[in-house]
Design an enzyme around this catalytic site. Sequence first.
Site, short mmCIF file in Angstrom:
data_model
loop_
_atom_site.label_atom_id
_atom_site.label_comp_id
_atom_site.label_asym_id
_atom_site.label_seq_id
_atom_site.Cartn_x
_atom_site.Cartn_y
_atom_site.Cartn_z
N ASP A 129 47.84 35.75 41.30
CA ASP A 129 48.78 34.80 41.91
C ASP A 129 49.50 34.02 40.80
O ASP A 129 50.73 33.88 40.79
CB ASP A 129 47.98 33.86 42.81
CG ASP A 129 48.84 33.10 43.81
OD1 ASP A 129 48.27 32.27 44.53
OD2 ASP A 129 50.06 33.33 43.86
N ASP A 149 49.19 45.44 34.16
CA ASP A 149 49.58 44.13 34.70
C ASP A 149 50.57 44.39 35.84
O ASP A 149 51.63 44.98 35.62
CB ASP A 149 50.26 43.33 33.57
CG ASP A 149 50.73 41.97 34.02
OD1 ASP A 149 50.96 41.12 33.15
OD2 ASP A 149 50.87 41.75 35.24
N1 APR Z 1 47.78 42.33 37.35
C1 APR Z 1 46.94 43.05 38.15
N2 APR Z 1 45.76 42.60 38.58
C2 APR Z 1 45.39 41.35 38.17
C3 APR Z 1 46.20 40.54 37.34
C4 APR Z 1 47.44 41.08 36.93
N3 APR Z 1 48.29 40.38 36.14
N4 APR Z 1 45.54 39.36 37.13
C5 APR Z 1 44.37 39.45 37.79
N5 APR Z 1 44.27 40.65 38.40
C6 APR Z 1 43.16 41.17 39.22
C7 APR Z 1 41.81 40.56 38.99
O1 APR Z 1 41.16 41.17 37.89
C8 APR Z 1 41.13 40.92 40.31
O2 APR Z 1 40.60 42.23 40.24
O3 APR Z 1 43.48 40.87 40.56
C9 APR Z 1 42.28 40.94 41.33
C10 APR Z 1 42.27 39.77 42.30
O4 APR Z 1 41.74 38.62 41.66
P1 APR Z 1 42.35 37.16 41.94
O5 APR Z 1 43.68 37.07 41.34
O6 APR Z 1 41.31 36.18 41.53
O7 APR Z 1 42.56 37.11 43.53
P2 APR Z 1 41.48 36.95 44.69
O8 APR Z 1 40.11 37.38 44.31
O9 APR Z 1 42.12 37.58 45.89
O10 APR Z 1 41.42 35.36 44.88
C11 APR Z 1 42.57 34.72 45.38
O11 APR Z 1 42.63 33.17 43.57
O12 APR Z 1 44.40 32.98 42.15
C12 APR Z 1 43.81 32.43 43.26
O13 APR Z 1 45.65 31.52 44.50
C13 APR Z 1 44.69 32.57 44.48
O14 APR Z 1 43.28 31.13 45.73
C14 APR Z 1 43.66 32.47 45.55
C15 APR Z 1 42.50 33.26 44.99
#
Ligand code: APR
Length: 170
Positions: A36, A12
Amino acid sequence: MPASRIFAEHGDITRAVVDVIVNAANSSLLGGGGVDGAIHRAAGPGLLAECRTVGGCPPGEARVTGAYNLPHRHVIHTVGPIWYGGGLDEAELLASCYRNSLKLAVASGARSVAFPGISTGAYGYPIPAATDIAVRAVREFLRETGAEIDVMFCCFSAEALGLYQSALMD
Ligand code: APR
């Protein structure tokens, strides 16, 4: 001059033992789900309050804020491309997310930074291609700038970890 380390870990990102973490945000910078959401939950309301003053961020660019309740010095927010099939310059935008985030991390004085897989969740970027772009962009940045900063790819799944580990062996 100690060489910069580039490595992958499974975990995480809010708990990554680094100076600065990178958030995969959207262009409003006002929070969301995925990483996020996790970062805003862990940082607390102060992060959103500061993000409101930033005024958003275009895809491919990055902005730096404080980290509040997180155990980090700063959070760097970058906005990845939404995957539309690869014909809309997604690869270049994704690479610029890593470059621009690293520029801000180095400028902030960080000695280590952790990245999530930008765009590989809600934004639908195919993980293998995104992984290769991430590793190439980070290697090029460190080679071109000589910056001394360790870079962690923080993988939330075993699949992503495996892809990063094999990409880092090339
Ligand atoms: N720690 C590390 N990696 C994480 C965590 C965490 N706590 N939570 C999720 N991930 C990973 C996911 O598994 C994925 O591989 O982060 C990567 C990015 O996924 P998303 O968070 O969905 O981001 P993204 O694909 O760039 O989409 C961005 O999603 O959350 C919304 O506000 C954000 O609108 C934006 C969009």
